[in-house]
Design a protein around this motif. Sequence first.
Motif, PDB file in Angstrom:
ATOM      1  N   ALA A 290      33.988  47.159  34.809  1.00  0.00           N
ATOM      2  CA  ALA A 290      33.961  46.739  33.407  1.00  0.00           C
ATOM      3  C   ALA A 290      35.402  46.552  32.937  1.00  0.00           C
ATOM      4  CB  ALA A 290      33.251  47.794  32.575  1.00  0.00           C
TER       5      ALA A 290
ATOM      6  N   TRP B 224      38.740  44.230  31.075  1.00  0.00           N
ATOM      7  CA  TRP B 224      38.997  43.588  29.786  1.00  0.00           C
ATOM      8  C   TRP B 224      38.685  42.095  29.869  1.00  0.00           C
ATOM      9  CZ3 TRP B 224      40.103  47.112  26.084  1.00  0.00           C
ATOM     10  CH2 TRP B 224      40.285  46.610  24.778  1.00  0.00           C
TER      11      TRP B 224
ATOM     12  N   ARG C 266      38.984  41.451  20.563  1.00  0.00           N
ATOM     13  CA  ARG C 266      38.075  42.351  21.291  1.00  0.00           C
ATOM     14  C   ARG C 266      38.693  43.748  21.367  1.00  0.00           C
ATOM     15  NH1 ARG C 266      36.771  37.946  25.131  1.00  0.00           N
ATOM     16  NH2 ARG C 266      34.632  37.252  24.744  1.00  0.00           N
TER      17      ARG C 266
ATOM     18  N   ARG D  92      37.177  46.455  23.231  1.00  0.00           N
ATOM     19  CA  ARG D  92      36.745  47.253  24.387  1.00  0.00           C
ATOM     20  C   ARG D  92      36.435  46.310  25.559  1.00  0.00           C
ATOM     21  NH1 ARG D  92      32.738  46.548  20.624  1.00  0.00           N
ATOM     22  NH2 ARG D  92      30.711  45.921  21.473  1.00  0.00           N
TER      23      ARG D  92
ATOM     24  N   ALA E 248      34.339  44.631  28.987  1.00  0.00           N
ATOM     25  CA  ALA E 248      33.046  43.951  29.125  1.00  0.00           C
ATOM     26  C   ALA E 248      31.899  44.950  29.230  1.00  0.00           C
ATOM     27  CB  ALA E 248      33.066  43.068  30.357  1.00  0.00           C
ATOM     28  N   GLU E 249      30.717  44.486  28.790  1.00  0.00           N
ATOM     29  CA  GLU E 249      29.530  45.355  28.832  1.00  0.00           C
ATOM     30  C   GLU E 249      28.332  44.624  29.418  1.00  0.00           C
ATOM     31  OE1 GLU E 249      29.283  46.253  24.708  1.00  0.00           O
ATOM     32  OE2 GLU E 249      30.684  47.948  24.835  1.00  0.00           O
ATOM     33  N   GLY E 250      28.502  43.993  30.557  1.00  0.00           N
ATOM     34  CA  GLY E 250      27.354  43.356  31.201  1.00  0.00           C
ATOM     35  C   GLY E 250      27.544  41.869  31.408  1.00  0.00           C
ATOM     36  N   THR E 251      26.472  41.244  31.912  1.00  0.00           N
ATOM     37  CA  THR E 251      26.566  39.853  32.354  1.00  0.00           C
ATOM     38  C   THR E 251      25.472  38.998  31.728  1.00  0.00           C
ATOM     39  OG1 THR E 251      27.449  40.625  34.466  1.00  0.00           O
ATOM     40  CG2 THR E 251      26.587  38.391  34.441  1.00  0.00           C
TER      41      THR E 251
ATOM     42  N   GLN F  76      43.446  50.230  32.664  1.00  0.00           N
ATOM     43  CA  GLN F  76      42.904  48.867  32.518  1.00  0.00           C
ATOM     44  C   GLN F  76      43.787  47.844  33.239  1.00  0.00           C
ATOM     45  OE1 GLN F  76      42.787  49.227  28.339  1.00  0.00           O
ATOM     46  NE2 GLN F  76      40.629  49.808  28.266  1.00  0.00           N
TER      47      GLN F  76
ATOM     48  N   SER G 177      31.125  37.428  22.789  1.00  0.00           N
ATOM     49  CA  SER G 177      30.490  38.739  22.970  1.00  0.00           C
ATOM     50  C   SER G 177      31.203  39.527  24.074  1.00  0.00           C
ATOM     51  CB  SER G 177      29.023  38.541  23.341  1.00  0.00           C
ATOM     52  OG  SER G 177      28.935  38.100  24.684  1.00  0.00           O
ATOM     53  N   TYR G 178      30.564  40.574  24.538  1.00  0.00           N
ATOM     54  CA  TYR G 178      31.148  41.415  25.585  1.00  0.00           C
ATOM     55  C   TYR G 178      30.421  41.223  26.919  1.00  0.00           C
ATOM     56  CZ  TYR G 178      34.098  43.559  22.075  1.00  0.00           C
ATOM     57  OH  TYR G 178      35.050  43.764  21.098  1.00  0.00           O
ATOM     58  N   LYS G 179      29.772  40.074  27.064  1.00  0.00           N
ATOM     59  CA  LYS G 179      29.055  39.796  28.317  1.00  0.00           C
ATOM     60  C   LYS G 179      29.714  38.642  29.075  1.00  0.00           C
ATOM     61  CE  LYS G 179      24.347  41.298  27.125  1.00  0.00           C
ATOM     62  NZ  LYS G 179      24.713  42.691  27.284  1.00  0.00           N
TER      63      LYS G 179
END
Length: 460
Positions: A48, A50, A57, A59, A61-64, A143, A237-239
């Motif tokens: 996960a 940056w 942003r 935080r 990434a949080e997924g795909t 990171q 987003s974070y995906k």
Amino acid sequence: MKRAGLLTLFICFLVLTTFPARADIDQPNNITGWKAGVARVVITPKEAIWMAGYAVRTRPAEGTLHDLWAKALVMEDESGKQAVLITTDLLGFPKNVSDHIRDRLKEKFGLSRAQIILNSSHTHSGPVLQSALSDIYPLNAEQLAQIARYSTTLENQIVALVGDALGRLEPVSLHAQNGVTRFQVNRRNNNESILPRLTELKGPNDYAVPVIKVLNAKGALKAVAFGYSCHPTVLDSYKWSGDYAGFAQLELEKAHPGVTALFFQSAGGDQNPLPRRSVPLAHQYGRELAAAVERVLDETMRPLPARLATAYSEVELALAKPPTEASLQAVANGDVVYLKRWANRMLDQFHRGEPFAKSYPYPVQVWQLGDQPIIGLGGEVVIEYAIKLKQLFGPDTFIAGYSNDVMGYIPSATILREGGYEGETSQMVYGLPGVWASTIETTILYEVTKLARQVGLPSP
Ligand SMILES: [Zn+2]
């Protein structure tokens, strides 16, 4: 009887070999002399890490949403000369990562820089790479280590990818043509916040969808490379995703199972997909772009003769006067966090007595793929370059900006004069000491003209 039967068979054999079936004569592929090989690899980060492209942003990434890909299309002409188009769902290659990859491609496969276009789609839903936009992300040591690990893996993957494509060369025919789709909006000259109320949009624009079609010896579609000039910034987003460009590639690959679709970013430096900010919108623009490509595939495309010429150079792009200590101090005392980081880094350099760079080695590239001109330029090239290069070299010219090194925005002379993000403040986002000199546009256009002569393009 037996002898007559054999004779008939022999005559049939003669007729078949001398006069091939009508369907075979129709295939232009048997006589083109091109070979091509295509390969692909998933480059979605396993950690996960940056995400690249936005300073806001907070935080990792949080997924795909869908996988990120690197894809390679190697093309070889009838004399055995090769070129490789590498496309990636990434924000942009910083110079050091691109140099590593291209040095290794030279060492391993003998491919020179002129023979390699390393393009990034500029998706804002991909990972940060090493040494990229260093001031805009609030990264800690862990990171940064993740980013370094990912960048090394990516380099290895891309070198292996080109090896795979080289190992799969087969006889093909190549065809080219421009399509059109209009979801790009000039983001400098139209106000996004009042867009729903606008009944007229201001340019300049270039709505071209350049398409290269690769057919195998049987005439079946093997690969399609296509471009567009527009920021992949529908999503924030974070995906992980390739944004609209990722959706466009998925649409084409779904419609043509087994085919590889490669997207290259063109000159979208000042173009946004508007309205934006939802997955259905990213999907919509992806489908629009895929539909534009499908229309071109359905129509007659220009077959390309099997000769290839490539040229590359790095021209010193001059920077304007460096900042003074007082002006840096003023920014450092301001309240924009990433600008403070930039100013403090510049002040450190100043106090160490290291001079600021006066110019930047800017990559310029021209291919003649058959009689199809393809112009590769580094950086976030704005739309006026596509317009002017087409005025110089014809409306069928293909432009691949964001290629080989993304060191900053590449404003036109007009945008540089006007200032704003693409002309001025983005230089700090990229960590450059100051704005480009006023000679930027003429320097680039002159260099392209010089390389165009080397590959035999008619002089403008
Ligand atoms: Zn950008």
